[in-house]
Design a protein around this motif. Structure first.
Motif, mmCIF file in Angstrom:
data_model
loop_
_atom_site.group_PDB
_atom_site.id
_atom_site.type_symbol
_atom_site.label_atom_id
_atom_site.label_comp_id
_atom_site.label_asym_id
_atom_site.label_seq_id
_atom_site.Cartn_x
_atom_site.Cartn_y
_atom_site.Cartn_z
ATOM 1 N N ALA A 50 57.233 16.488 36.038
ATOM 2 C CA ALA A 50 57.917 15.768 34.855
ATOM 3 C C ALA A 50 59.031 16.541 34.556
ATOM 4 C CB ALA A 50 56.722 16.000 33.832
ATOM 5 N N ALA A 51 59.805 15.835 33.777
ATOM 6 C CA ALA A 51 61.228 16.422 33.527
ATOM 7 C C ALA A 51 61.638 15.538 32.221
ATOM 8 C CB ALA A 51 62.325 16.273 34.426
ATOM 9 N N LEU A 52 62.032 16.281 31.057
ATOM 10 C CA LEU A 52 62.329 15.968 29.756
ATOM 11 C C LEU A 52 63.886 15.792 29.692
ATOM 12 C CD1 LEU A 52 62.015 14.668 26.952
ATOM 13 C CD2 LEU A 52 61.912 17.177 26.070
ATOM 14 N N PHE A 53 64.714 14.909 29.616
ATOM 15 C CA PHE A 53 66.074 14.718 29.722
ATOM 16 C C PHE A 53 66.377 14.503 28.106
ATOM 17 C CE2 PHE A 53 64.913 13.572 33.834
ATOM 18 C CZ PHE A 53 65.999 14.283 34.752
ATOM 19 N N SER A 54 67.021 15.225 27.226
ATOM 20 C CA SER A 54 67.523 14.780 26.167
ATOM 21 C C SER A 54 69.103 14.808 26.073
ATOM 22 C CB SER A 54 67.050 16.199 25.252
ATOM 23 O OG SER A 54 67.563 16.161 24.047
ATOM 24 N N GLY A 55 69.811 13.865 25.723
ATOM 25 C CA GLY A 55 71.140 13.651 25.593
ATOM 26 C C GLY A 55 71.502 14.052 24.488
ATOM 27 N N ALA A 56 71.136 14.901 23.669
ATOM 28 C CA ALA A 56 71.798 15.041 22.182
ATOM 29 C C ALA A 56 72.922 15.858 22.186
ATOM 30 C CB ALA A 56 70.571 15.708 21.301
ATOM 31 N N GLU A 57 73.244 16.611 23.453
ATOM 32 C CA GLU A 57 74.217 17.542 23.152
ATOM 33 C C GLU A 57 75.258 16.930 24.340
ATOM 34 O OE1 GLU A 57 74.893 19.969 21.352
ATOM 35 O OE2 GLU A 57 73.020 19.607 20.218
ATOM 36 N N LEU A 58 75.012 16.005 25.401
ATOM 37 C CA LEU A 58 75.679 15.327 26.209
ATOM 38 C C LEU A 58 76.943 14.779 25.558
ATOM 39 C CD1 LEU A 58 75.749 15.635 29.361
ATOM 40 C CD2 LEU A 58 74.636 13.399 29.292
ATOM 41 N N ARG A 59 78.267 15.182 26.096
ATOM 42 C CA ARG A 59 79.375 14.349 25.760
ATOM 43 C C ARG A 59 80.290 14.214 26.793
ATOM 44 N NH1 ARG A 59 76.656 14.274 22.073
ATOM 45 N NH2 ARG A 59 76.871 15.257 20.099
ATOM 46 N N LEU A 60 81.073 13.098 26.807
ATOM 47 C CA LEU A 60 81.975 12.672 27.926
ATOM 48 C C LEU A 60 83.514 13.655 27.720
ATOM 49 C CD1 LEU A 60 82.108 8.991 27.821
ATOM 50 C CD2 LEU A 60 81.669 10.058 29.874
ATOM 51 N N PRO A 61 83.936 13.965 28.648
ATOM 52 C CA PRO A 61 85.181 14.796 28.395
ATOM 53 C C PRO A 61 86.164 14.094 27.594
ATOM 54 C CG PRO A 61 85.036 14.170 30.660
ATOM 55 C CD PRO A 61 83.586 13.592 29.996
ATOM 56 N N ASP A 62 87.244 14.563 26.949
ATOM 57 C CA ASP A 62 87.925 13.852 25.854
ATOM 58 C C ASP A 62 88.738 12.763 26.545
ATOM 59 O OD1 ASP A 62 87.425 15.500 24.119
ATOM 60 O OD2 ASP A 62 89.039 16.998 24.156
ATOM 61 N N GLU A 63 89.378 12.913 27.709
ATOM 62 C CA GLU A 63 89.934 11.687 28.327
ATOM 63 C C GLU A 63 89.091 10.657 28.738
ATOM 64 O OE1 GLU A 63 88.863 14.456 31.826
ATOM 65 O OE2 GLU A 63 89.508 14.690 29.802
ATOM 66 N N LEU A 64 87.922 10.723 28.839
ATOM 67 C CA LEU A 64 86.873 9.400 28.885
ATOM 68 C C LEU A 64 86.114 9.035 27.661
ATOM 69 C CD1 LEU A 64 85.217 10.044 32.491
ATOM 70 C CD2 LEU A 64 87.139 8.327 31.726
ATOM 71 N N ALA A 65 86.355 9.759 26.605
ATOM 72 C CA ALA A 65 85.436 9.699 25.293
ATOM 73 C C ALA A 65 86.144 8.451 24.413
ATOM 74 C CB ALA A 65 85.671 10.917 24.320
ATOM 75 N N GLY A 66 85.243 7.731 23.733
ATOM 76 C CA GLY A 66 85.670 6.765 23.041
ATOM 77 C C GLY A 66 85.575 5.485 23.451
ATOM 78 N N PRO A 67 86.082 4.285 22.958
ATOM 79 C CA PRO A 67 86.043 2.812 23.472
ATOM 80 C C PRO A 67 86.455 2.796 25.011
ATOM 81 C CG PRO A 67 86.611 2.870 21.145
ATOM 82 C CD PRO A 67 86.627 4.205 21.822
ATOM 83 N N GLY A 68 85.913 2.002 25.628
ATOM 84 C CA GLY A 68 86.539 1.824 27.017
ATOM 85 C C GLY A 68 85.605 0.892 28.046
ATOM 86 N N PRO A 69 85.441 1.180 29.199
ATOM 87 C CA PRO A 69 84.516 0.442 30.024
ATOM 88 C C PRO A 69 83.188 1.249 29.949
ATOM 89 C CG PRO A 69 85.937 2.046 31.411
ATOM 90 C CD PRO A 69 86.622 1.963 29.903
ATOM 91 N N ILE A 70 82.161 0.527 30.430
ATOM 92 C CA ILE A 70 81.053 1.340 30.744
ATOM 93 C C ILE A 70 81.024 2.422 31.370
ATOM 94 C CG2 ILE A 70 78.528 0.812 31.514
ATOM 95 C CD1 ILE A 70 79.018 -2.324 30.588
ATOM 96 N N ARG A 71 80.292 3.608 31.291
ATOM 97 C CA ARG A 71 80.744 4.742 32.175
ATOM 98 C C ARG A 71 79.285 5.286 32.762
ATOM 99 N NH1 ARG A 71 84.631 5.570 27.398
ATOM 100 N NH2 ARG A 71 83.099 4.038 26.674
ATOM 101 N N LEU A 72 79.208 5.256 33.982
ATOM 102 C CA LEU A 72 77.979 5.730 34.639
ATOM 103 C C LEU A 72 78.340 7.135 35.351
ATOM 104 C CD1 LEU A 72 75.542 3.967 36.778
ATOM 105 C CD2 LEU A 72 76.323 6.063 37.521
ATOM 106 N N VAL A 73 77.728 8.201 34.862
ATOM 107 C CA VAL A 73 78.118 9.547 35.329
ATOM 108 C C VAL A 73 76.952 9.789 36.236
ATOM 109 C CG1 VAL A 73 78.557 12.046 34.921
ATOM 110 C CG2 VAL A 73 79.598 10.058 33.247
#
Length: 192
Positions: A41-64
């Motif tokens: 089992a693994a618990l994934f918490s995205g509370a702190e996860l952010r895109l880098p500034d150049e990809l942040a904000g409105p744009g395409p759907i981004r899969l990392v």
């Protein structure tokens, strides 16, 4: 009973030494290069996860994709990721990859179409890989977790296709905290 000849004893001793050397080499290889894996089992918490500034904000759907080159759980996952790219790249989804800290292996050919990214803010808290994070067109984290549940990953048991379909259709998804049971490898840099 006749005594074995010197030649027979020498041959037997050489064969025994060769078997011992092969066993020692196998154990060294297994300890050095093979990682045991099982369903956990693994618990994934995205509370702190952010895109880098150049990809942040409105744009395409981004899969990392979070990629650990040494993780044996990647075997089926890489083919599935290549299929996702073929299926969704033309629907406005961009594909990126974040490499495990400290790893230097080159990306496999099947992942060559993914844009490499530096470590994302918050990715140091990633519990395990393989994992994926998906941001919607507004730049909000829509999903963070594994590709699927279980030891293998393919389109029949994946969480990703329905999420990408919903986002491509303009629907809202909020699944940034996930508990899953599957094949995972530790992500932290010292966990080799």
């Amino acid at each position: 009973m006749p005594r074995p000849s010197r030649k027979t004893l020498l041959t037997g001793l050489i064969a025994l030494l060769c078997c011992g050397a092969l066993l020692a080499a196998y154990q060294w290889f297994q300890a050095r290069y093979l990682r045991p894996f099982d369903e956990r089992a693994a618990l994934f918490s995205g509370a702190e996860l952010r895109l880098p500034d150049e990809l942040a904000g409105p744009g395409p759907i981004r899969l990392v994709h979070f990629w650990d080159p040494a993780c044996p759980c990647n075997v089926g996952n890489q083919q599935h990721l290549a299929e996702l790219f073929e299926q969704f790249a033309h629907k406005g989804v961009t594909f990126h990859v974040v490499r495990k800290p400290g790893s230097t292996a080159p990306l496999p050919a099947s992942l060559g179409s993914l844009e490499p990214l530096p470590q994302l803010p918050g990715s140091d808290q990633l519990p395990a890989s393989p994992a994926v994070a998906i941001w919607d067109r507004q730049g909000q984290l829509a999903y963070f977790g594994p590709y699927s549940e279980g030891l293998t990953c393919n389109s029949s048991n994946s969480f990703i296709e329905p999420i990408l379909e919903a986002l491509a259709a303009g629907r809202t998804v909020n699944a940034s905290n996930t508990l899953a049971l599957g094949c995972f490898c530790d992500w932290q840099a010292g966990d080799d």
